[in-house]
Write an enzyme that holds these catalytic residues in place. Structure first.
Site, PDB file in Angstrom:
ATOM      1  CD  GLU A   1      -0.230  24.090   9.280  1.00  0.00           C
ATOM      2  OE1 GLU A   1       0.261  23.271  10.078  1.00  0.00           O
ATOM      3  OE2 GLU A   1      -0.370  25.289   9.548  1.00  0.00           O
TER       4      GLU A   1
ATOM      5  CG  HIS B   1      -6.675  26.645  11.218  1.00  0.00           C
ATOM      6  ND1 HIS B   1      -6.645  27.790  10.469  1.00  0.00           N
ATOM      7  CD2 HIS B   1      -5.460  26.559  11.801  1.00  0.00           C
ATOM      8  CE1 HIS B   1      -5.464  28.371  10.593  1.00  0.00           C
ATOM      9  NE2 HIS B   1      -4.713  27.640  11.391  1.00  0.00           N
TER      10      HIS B   1
END
Lengths: 443, 443
Positions: A49, A272
């Site tokens: 990402e 995360h």
């Protein structure tokens, strides 16, 4: 590199949640990530990402001293988001884009635009050839009714194929990434059983991190607790997996995750948690040939093969569900298109009336007439594009299903090589092909 | 299989030109092809342009006895067109779709809809593991002004990557297909030098076929002679390539092509000629390890490496040409979109006049008004789709260019390992990166 016999490799994997202007505190978090990476000096850093190339380039600049080698994998509309930084020279890279990755019209989910893929980099660690993979699979937005499940299963299938076929020459294999799958999810089992990759969290000698190795936790301030339900505390969806070879044994000395916050910082690196693992490589003196290594799966126990047959069969069933769904969607698109066409013809017929009966005034109000025509064209164009898209989805799903059927046949053939240990479950589930299978003539 | 030491393998490759209802005598030609394959019993049959799955299934039915194993590779809208039939069991298959493959709006060329790819099948020939590849690259419609050249070069790049990375565990590698490239074309040189694949036509001990091994010839009744110009007699664009391994030596005993007609038939099998080759495999007693084999390229002469650096650099230049072209196209799409938007705003402003000055009659004729609005929307939609498409093309080209830059750097690093034989040409052409290269810090 502690001693002459063993080599140590530290690996980090992190989903950076790097959507410029949309992710919270994006710039500050990248600064924190850059600082941490520079300080920690992991051998291999696998990022997901990293949606903006500018962010990659600024990280690359910052890490020029600690990690002189890096690669950013480009694909799709906004990129694959995958990046790798390494202390060891990267000799070669390769990108495999998954054939399925959501729907372009689900723009709010955005996965389709990301061009999800698996990136591979070949590095030499000492005298060893390491194949390092980084990937990010399609997100799971609703676990109870997960319409993307067939897509994710096909991605897991392609991921295991890619790793299995490209790693025959490697002495060690490392995969890091956000798999968007729980540890016992179908795709995860498929990946691990077929490739023989081991889960660092399960294999580690020492663990320091979140409960159950979770990587998406309720304690992370960027996480919406409601979205985690029914997993109140969190889920484990990011992984570092590894395997050695006939030449190299590989051990996991330690593993750690961040715990929802970073000391002396107002917020964590990402939504995360970051994973870090310490691997120890030990090389054998005696070696097998590459071909021996490739056929190693043949030598593994019949039990393992039977489990694999079950898993692939389960994956086939899931892909078939996706096939039926895609067929239904394509049928709906076709039907809507035909209705749009019928409406257009109706309108043309109405328009033809005053033209045929010369001099008669047009009975239909002009404004509505043009609006209706525009609507017809819009319907026709949209359904045409959808038809093309669903056809491509169908082809990809059928392709994966064909490959799985072939694989099941081949695995069952191997199972027959174990006359004593032929298990029941493998026989109870033959490949259920609708069309005559290429594997049947001899069976 | 003549004796215990050597194994013989007969391979056929044919572009079937199988566009239902469009290709001439399609059904009859398939019947002829099926009959010939059944009779000739080649070990491995590699077919391209089998666009309809129905045709594949009917061939499969016909060849059930002679070739019990087969696979059809699905991709794109109408399929990849690739099929493989084999006497030996197919254990595994894998498909790699090329990231670039023409433009969807060039519907009359049709390549984009074909989802061009390279298909791989793993078979066991005796005790040997064979990786067999079949592919079909983007067609060349105009050699003088070939707008698809960057796409084809990227396809050749990805093809060599795929073969190189997936074949480390194989004892022999066979590639057959319609490469749509002349023998000395850039992509062809790239493929052969990087993978070490050998051209059956150049290596064969006996050749029987068209002059210069041509596979698209003026004598074929399906060929439009004008399209062949300036190559009056024909061109060679279909190939069977092969290589052995440290465990297996491979020799080409014979090669043949059809010659534009088939005895006792009114027309040939296809517009392309069929290629048949007889390979002889000889296994060594002493073996090297897989890793030794993978690093074999390191041991090859410096001269070969320097040539490879030159070829990859040439390919990079070609990809850069494609990049500039795609950037220009995206810029044009953006500009047109902005003009469409401006037109829409202008129209809205005109529409607002009677609404602001209450009671004033609309000065603009209604019909033109709606037509203009529809035009604006059509422009906006089209340019939006084109923008998305060109962005994806740009990402793919940039990705290939990045990988090539990295490869050149790595190859040059290896070249430095040959202090005596460092050639001039490799030094004259350093990687010309516009952005700071990951490879420069140590250079």
């Amino acid at each position: 590199m502690a001693n002459t016999d063993s080599v140590k490799v530290r690996v980090l994997s992190l989903n950076c949640w790097g959507i410029r202007y949309l992710s919270k505190h994006c710039r500050q978090r990248y600064a924190m990530i850059g600082h941490m990476l520079c300080k920690e000096e992991h051998d291999i850093v696998l990022l997901q990402e990293v949606w903006s190339e500018k962010d990659y380039l600024s990280l690359k600049k910052k890490l020029a001293c600690s990690h002189p080698y890096s690669h950013y994998f480009k694909s799709g509309v906004i990129g694959s988001g995958l990046a790798i930084f390494s202390v060891h020279r990267i000799h070669d890279t390769f990108l495999f884009r998954y054939s399925l990755n959501g729907y372009p019209y689900m723009a709010h989910h955005g996965d389709w635009f990301g061009g999800k893929a698996v990136g591979m980099a070949v590095l030499n660690i000492g005298s060893l050839t390491a194949n390092v993979y980084v990937t990010h699979l399609h997100a799971e937005y609703c676990r109870d009714k997960d319409s993307y499940l067939p897509h994710r299963v096909v991605q897991a299938w392609e991921l295991q194929q890619f790793i299995r076929h490209t790693s025959a020459g490697a002495d060690l294999v490392i995969l890091g990434g956000d798999l968007n799958m729980h540890p016992q999810d179908l795709g995860n089992r498929l990946l691990r059983s077929y490739t023989g990759l081991q889960d660092a969290y399960l294999e580690t000698a020492n663990f320091d991190g979140c409960e159950d190795g979770m990587t998406l936790i309720a304690d992370n301030p960027f996480i919406n607790k409601k979205e985690l339900r029914p997993f109140e505390n969190g889920i484990r969806i990011d992984y570092i997996l590894f395997k050695g070879s006939s030449k190299t044994d590989i051990y996991c000395d330690f593993m750690s995750t961040t715990k929802g916050s970073v000391p002396n910082h107002p917020f964590p690196y990402s939504d995360h948690e970051a994973l870090t693992t310490g691997l120890r490589l030990e090389t054998h003196t005696q070696t097998e040939t590459g071909s021996d290594r490739q056929t190693k799966i043949q030598d593994s126990a019949a039990g393992k093969l039977a489990v694999l047959v079950d898993i692939v069969t389960e994956a086939r069933t899931e892909v078939k569900v996706g096939l039926h769904c895609a067929e239904r969607m394509r049928y709906t698109a076709t039907r809507t298109g035909v209705m749009g066409l019928a409406l257009l013809f109706l309108e043309l017929a109405i328009a033809a009336v005053p033209w045929l009966a010369l001099g008669t005034e047009q009975p239909f109000p002009r404004t509505s007439f043009y609006l209706l025509a525009a609507l017809c064209f819009a319907i026709l164009l949209t359904t045409f594009l959808l038809y093309i898209f669903y056809t491509m989805e169908l082809k990809a799903l059928q392709g994966a299903e064909d490959q799985m059927r072939l694989a099941v046949g081949s695995l069952q053939e191997k199972l027959r090589g174990f006359p004593l240990a032929q298990p029941h479950n493998a026989q109870q589930r033959p490949p259920e092909g609708h069309e005559p299978s290429a594997l049947t003539p001899e069976e």
